[in-house]
Design an enzyme around this catalytic site. Structure first.
Site, PDB file in Angstrom:
ATOM      1  N   CYS A 206       5.715 144.195 106.745  1.00  0.00           N
ATOM      2  CA  CYS A 206       5.215 145.280 107.504  1.00  0.00           C
ATOM      3  C   CYS A 206       6.426 146.486 107.720  1.00  0.00           C
ATOM      4  O   CYS A 206       6.064 147.451 107.970  1.00  0.00           O
ATOM      5  CB  CYS A 206       5.343 144.721 109.085  1.00  0.00           C
TER       6      CYS A 206
ATOM      7  N   CYS B 295       5.483 140.653 112.718  1.00  0.00           N
ATOM      8  CA  CYS B 295       4.136 140.697 112.152  1.00  0.00           C
ATOM      9  C   CYS B 295       4.038 139.100 111.651  1.00  0.00           C
ATOM     10  O   CYS B 295       3.042 138.545 111.126  1.00  0.00           O
ATOM     11  CB  CYS B 295       4.115 141.478 111.051  1.00  0.00           C
TER      12      CYS B 295
ATOM     13  N   HIS C 215      10.692 120.987 110.524  1.00  0.00           N
ATOM     14  CA  HIS C 215      11.882 121.810 111.222  1.00  0.00           C
ATOM     15  C   HIS C 215      12.265 123.165 110.671  1.00  0.00           C
ATOM     16  O   HIS C 215      12.920 123.861 110.923  1.00  0.00           O
ATOM     17  CB  HIS C 215      13.057 121.012 111.555  1.00  0.00           C
TER      18      HIS C 215
HETATM   19  N1  APR Z   1      23.805 107.911 103.708  1.00  0.00           N
HETATM   20  C1  APR Z   1      22.763 107.737 104.698  1.00  0.00           C
HETATM   21  N2  APR Z   1      22.723 108.037 106.053  1.00  0.00           N
HETATM   22  C2  APR Z   1      24.016 108.703 106.474  1.00  0.00           C
HETATM   23  C3  APR Z   1      24.706 109.164 105.346  1.00  0.00           C
HETATM   24  C4  APR Z   1      24.599 108.839 104.070  1.00  0.00           C
HETATM   25  N3  APR Z   1      25.691 109.183 103.290  1.00  0.00           N
HETATM   26  N4  APR Z   1      25.721 110.086 106.294  1.00  0.00           N
HETATM   27  C5  APR Z   1      25.107 109.887 107.547  1.00  0.00           C
HETATM   28  N5  APR Z   1      24.042 109.079 107.651  1.00  0.00           N
HETATM   29  C6  APR Z   1      23.241 109.031 108.799  1.00  0.00           C
HETATM   30  C7  APR Z   1      24.051 108.884 110.012  1.00  0.00           C
HETATM   31  O1  APR Z   1      24.321 107.475 110.451  1.00  0.00           O
HETATM   32  C8  APR Z   1      23.001 109.322 111.054  1.00  0.00           C
HETATM   33  O2  APR Z   1      22.335 108.201 111.587  1.00  0.00           O
HETATM   34  O3  APR Z   1      22.448 110.067 109.116  1.00  0.00           O
HETATM   35  C9  APR Z   1      22.255 110.419 110.413  1.00  0.00           C
HETATM   36  C10 APR Z   1      22.235 111.706 110.714  1.00  0.00           C
HETATM   37  O4  APR Z   1      21.841 111.916 112.067  1.00  0.00           O
HETATM   38  P1  APR Z   1      21.898 113.498 112.680  1.00  0.00           P
HETATM   39  O5  APR Z   1      23.139 113.964 112.265  1.00  0.00           O
HETATM   40  O6  APR Z   1      21.534 113.331 113.963  1.00  0.00           O
HETATM   41  O7  APR Z   1      20.678 114.102 111.812  1.00  0.00           O
HETATM   42  P2  APR Z   1      19.326 114.217 112.418  1.00  0.00           P
HETATM   43  O8  APR Z   1      18.708 112.709 112.616  1.00  0.00           O
HETATM   44  O9  APR Z   1      18.728 114.676 111.006  1.00  0.00           O
HETATM   45  O10 APR Z   1      18.971 115.017 113.139  1.00  0.00           O
HETATM   46  C11 APR Z   1      17.603 115.450 113.498  1.00  0.00           C
HETATM   47  O11 APR Z   1      18.415 117.087 115.045  1.00  0.00           O
HETATM   48  O12 APR Z   1      19.870 119.036 115.560  1.00  0.00           O
HETATM   49  C12 APR Z   1      18.582 118.584 115.218  1.00  0.00           C
HETATM   50  O13 APR Z   1      17.031 119.939 113.859  1.00  0.00           O
HETATM   51  C13 APR Z   1      18.371 118.957 113.744  1.00  0.00           C
HETATM   52  O14 APR Z   1      16.705 118.141 111.945  1.00  0.00           O
HETATM   53  C14 APR Z   1      18.000 118.039 113.021  1.00  0.00           C
HETATM   54  C15 APR Z   1      17.594 116.960 114.048  1.00  0.00           C
END
Ligand code: APR
Length: 233
Positions: free
Chosen positions: A138, A119, A108
């Site tokens: 550029c 550019c 991402h």
């Molecule tokens: N340790 C382990 N897991 C954790 C912790 C922690 N301390 N805190 C939160 N989590 C978990 C949550 O349970 C959740 O399932 O991390 C996950 C985060 O999920 P999202 O907030 O949806 O993040 P992500 O999956 O990375 O999102 C994917 O969505 O908006 C786009 O581009 C953005 O890269 C991102 C993509």
């Protein structure tokens, strides 16, 4: 042994960087359609730049945590044994790199890089972009955007990710809700190829049922424990 690890915002949560879909997460406070799409940037570039400038400032003040450091140890440990760790991250932070990880595939993009919309040159950035910027390649003014993938844009490194996944013995997802494709589709592709799968997360993700093994808890505890088990330490 070849392992492909996919990380999400949860691995950086204990470093103080917000996740997106947890209670009080980034998308609970901000509307992604107004801040994380090409259309939003075309409509109101200053607001989009300011959103990423604030996240960049948070990132520069953050530190890697034990989970990032454990994966860097796993990368070195597998290489010593003739194996390989491929780290694919959805995160735009540089905490894996700052923890000593050598190869990181940022599907991402990266918050500490900017891309010129004229550019296409990509350069490191640590300052705010909302106040104006000049492309060092550029020379044009005001053409830099965050080098991140917005909704509706194609993620980076997809061919390399597919190739590395098919060569893996194990696929592990860490700290991701499994809500966003194509990253969320990797576990299904792994299963179809007969590759073992493991989810390490705070809570079960949307596609937890697809994983052979699961391990729930805070990444700063679960990831080092898992890495020590893999390396037989
Ligand atoms: N340790 C382990 N897991 C954790 C912790 C922690 N301390 N805190 C939160 N989590 C978990 C949550 O349970 C959740 O399932 O991390 C996950 C985060 O999920 P999202 O907030 O949806 O993040 P992500 O999956 O990375 O999102 C994917 O969505 O908006 C786009 O581009 C953005 O890269 C991102 C993509």
């Amino acid at each position: 042994m070849n392992i492909l690890v996919l990380t999400g915002a949860g691995i950086s949560a204990e470093s103080g960087l917000g996740t997106f879909r947890d209670v009080g997460g980034i998308w609970a406070k901000f509307d992604p359609m107004k801040l994380a799409t090409p259309q939003a940037f075309a409509r109101d570039p200053q607001t989009v730049q300011a959103f990423y400038d604030a996240r960049r400032e948070n990132l520069l003040a953050a530190e890697p945590n034990a989970a990032h450091r454990a994966l860097a140890r796993l990368e070195a440990g597998l290489a010593e044994r003739g194996g390989r760790l491929t780290l694919v991250t959805q995160n735009i932070d540089d905490l894996h790199e700052r923890a000593g990880h050598r190869e990181v595939l940022h599907m991402h993009g990266e918050l500490l890089k900017a891309r010129c919309t004229a550019c296409e040159a990509v350069a490191e950035v640590r300052c705010d972009l909302a106040g104006g910027s000049r492309c060092s390649a550029c020379g044009r003014e005001g053409t830099l955007r965050p080098h991140v993938v917005w909704f509706g844009e194609i993620p980076f490194h997809l061919d390399a990710i597919e190739e590395r996944l098919m060569a893996a013995d194990l696929f592990v997802a860490i700290g991701t809700s499994g809500a966003v494709y194509p990253a969320a589709g990797l576990v299904g592709a792994a299963r179809q190829a007969g590759i073992a799968t493991r989810e390490i997360n705070l809570d079960p993700s949307d596609n937890a049922y697809l994983f052979d093994e699961t391990d729930y808890g805070r990444a700063s505890e679960t990831v080092p424990r898992w890495v020590e088990a893999v390396l037989g330490m």
